[in-house]
Motif scaffolding. Structure first.
Motif, mmCIF file in Angstrom:
data_model
loop_
_atom_site.group_PDB
_atom_site.id
_atom_site.type_symbol
_atom_site.label_atom_id
_atom_site.label_comp_id
_atom_site.label_asym_id
_atom_site.label_seq_id
_atom_site.Cartn_x
_atom_site.Cartn_y
_atom_site.Cartn_z
ATOM 1 N N LEU A 193 31.040 125.488 58.882
ATOM 2 C CA LEU A 193 29.643 125.401 59.309
ATOM 3 C C LEU A 193 29.227 123.964 59.629
ATOM 4 N N ALA B 166 23.346 129.952 64.126
ATOM 5 C CA ALA B 166 24.434 130.381 65.010
ATOM 6 C C ALA B 166 24.213 131.803 65.496
ATOM 7 N N LYS C 177 30.979 129.475 63.824
ATOM 8 C CA LYS C 177 29.635 129.668 64.355
ATOM 9 C C LYS C 177 29.682 130.411 65.694
ATOM 10 N N ALA D 115 24.272 129.367 59.473
ATOM 11 C CA ALA D 115 24.789 130.654 59.942
ATOM 12 C C ALA D 115 23.727 131.430 60.709
#
Length: 403
Positions: A152, A323, A112, A320
């Motif tokens: 993740l 991040a 991340k 994702a």
């Protein structure tokens, strides 16, 4: 919302609330407004969803519209500019706070952190399109969620989807109805004013934002600010910080700052209307194409929420994107820092790289001093946003009028 609707009123269960919130995070647009719409839909069907969603937006929309009119009419007054000297400095501290808060929550793995760094470089240095960053991060996260969920911070495996008929007809009907509602004002603008008019540009741009506004208002603000300032020339850099400061003081979602941009864009290119009428049309069109898609997404997805809430691949895509949003907000922070502290910021190209070059002679020590004060109040004294804005605005008034 959780305290009122789950704990105190008991309108929906804890599990249903969190389940719906997870799915709303996956949708473009402000998740709080979509969650409110879903709760209304769950309780009273589409009528309940429409009432809940509209009442979530309308109060803040009216307040920021009034503030936008005041801003446009008073922008050239010395005392008004002095106040917003402080507002811009406070906004810089607020954006830094948002960056650190989201980074602390979102960047809990090396993967991340790499996504966030890549997103920052792609936007700030390479000047890649914001939608590409968001969609690319989501596309990268979905397969990683299936193969290496630990990258993740996801638990492997997915909850089994409940059995039952798939509500395709309801989804198709919602998409068709709200697609027409979304597009009708744009068709009217095209038919009466043409696609070269500023209202068409406003509607088309904010319609695009409605599709890619993952990650909250701070994420999309960087893209909107750069396009509105550098792409369309609707606003000056400092005015974007002013708009965010106004939006921070109003009820409703922070994304209402889009209405401020739409108002000023039309106000400054009003033909064939008067400036105020054009501004009202621009603000109304912006709000329409920002929130009509929110109703489309949530009404289309609402019947599927029980199936989607625990899908690991979708959660991976969201993780994702979240991040990457940290990198997007870092880009916003750097952009605001340059344009708040320096009156003149140049931009040059070295191959694929974009370089910002501030003019050091244009350094504004007053803005720097107020920004330091705002940071001390935000991070040291833990003051609320409203108190920080008020003190910074007063400080800007004193420095701006005295010097």
């Amino acid at each position: 919302m959780h305290r009122e609707l789950v704990d105190e009123r008991g309108w929906i269960s804890e599990d249903d609330y969190l389940h719906a919130l997870n799915v709303c995070h996956l949708l473009p647009g402000p998740e709080a407004q979509q969650l409110a719409t879903w709760i209304g839909w769950r309780l009273h069907g589409w009528r309940g969803g429409l009432v809940a969603g509209l009442l979530f937006v309308i109060p803040g929309s009216l307040v920021i519209l009034a503030l936008s009119i005041l801003y446009a009419m008073a922008a050239n007054l010395a005392w008004f500019s002095a106040i917003f000297l402080g507002v811009k400095a406070a906004v810089l501290a607020i954006v830094v706070q948002a960056l650190l808060r989201i980074a602390g929550r979102a960047l809990d793995t090396r993967f991340k952190q790499g996504l966030a760094a890549a997103a920052f470089v792609a936007l700030f240095v390479l000047d890649l399109p914001f939608p590409l960053i968001v969609l690319g991060a989501g596309a990268a996260g979905m397969p990683v969620a299936s193969t290496r969920p630990d990258w993740l911070a996801l638990k492997p495996g997915a909850a089994s989807a409940p059995v039952g008929p798939r509500p395709w007809s309801s989804t198709i009907q919602s998409v068709a109805i709200w697609g027409v509602i979304w597009g009708t004002p744009m068709a009217l603008v095209a038919a009466t004013l043409g696609i070269d008019h500023v209202l068409w540009d406003i509607g088309a741009f904010f319609s695009q934002l409605a599709v890619v506004t993952f990650g909250g208002a701070y994420a999309v603000l960087a893209y909107m600010a750069q396009e509105a300032v550098q792409g369309f020339g609707w606003l000056q850099p400092g005015e974007m910080a002013d708009g965010l400061g106004l939006a921070e003081t109003t009820p409703g979602p922070l994304i209402m700052v889009t209405q401020f941009v739409g108002f000023l864009a039309a106000y400054r290119a009003p033909e064939p209307f008067t400036p105020i009428i054009a501004g009202l049309l621009g603000a109304g069109l912006t709000t329409w194409v920002t929130f009509a898609p929110c109703f489309l997404w949530i009404f289309a997805v609402a019947p599927w929420i029980d199936r989607l809430g625990n899908t690991v691949r979708l959660k991976g895509g969201l993780a994702a994107v979240t991040a990457a949003v940290v990198g997007v907000i870092a880009n916003l922070t750097a952009w605001f820092l340059l344009h708040v502290l320096f009156s003149t910021v140049g931009e040059s190209r070295v191959g694929p790289l974009r370089l910002y070059t501030p003019d050091w002679a244009s350094f504004d020590w007053r803005a720097a001093l107020l920004a330091v004060l705002a940071c001390l109040l935000v991070f040291g004294a833990k003051w609320s946003i409203m108190r920080v804005l008020a003190v910074a605005a007063l400080g800007g008034l004193v420095l701006g009028m005295a010097i």
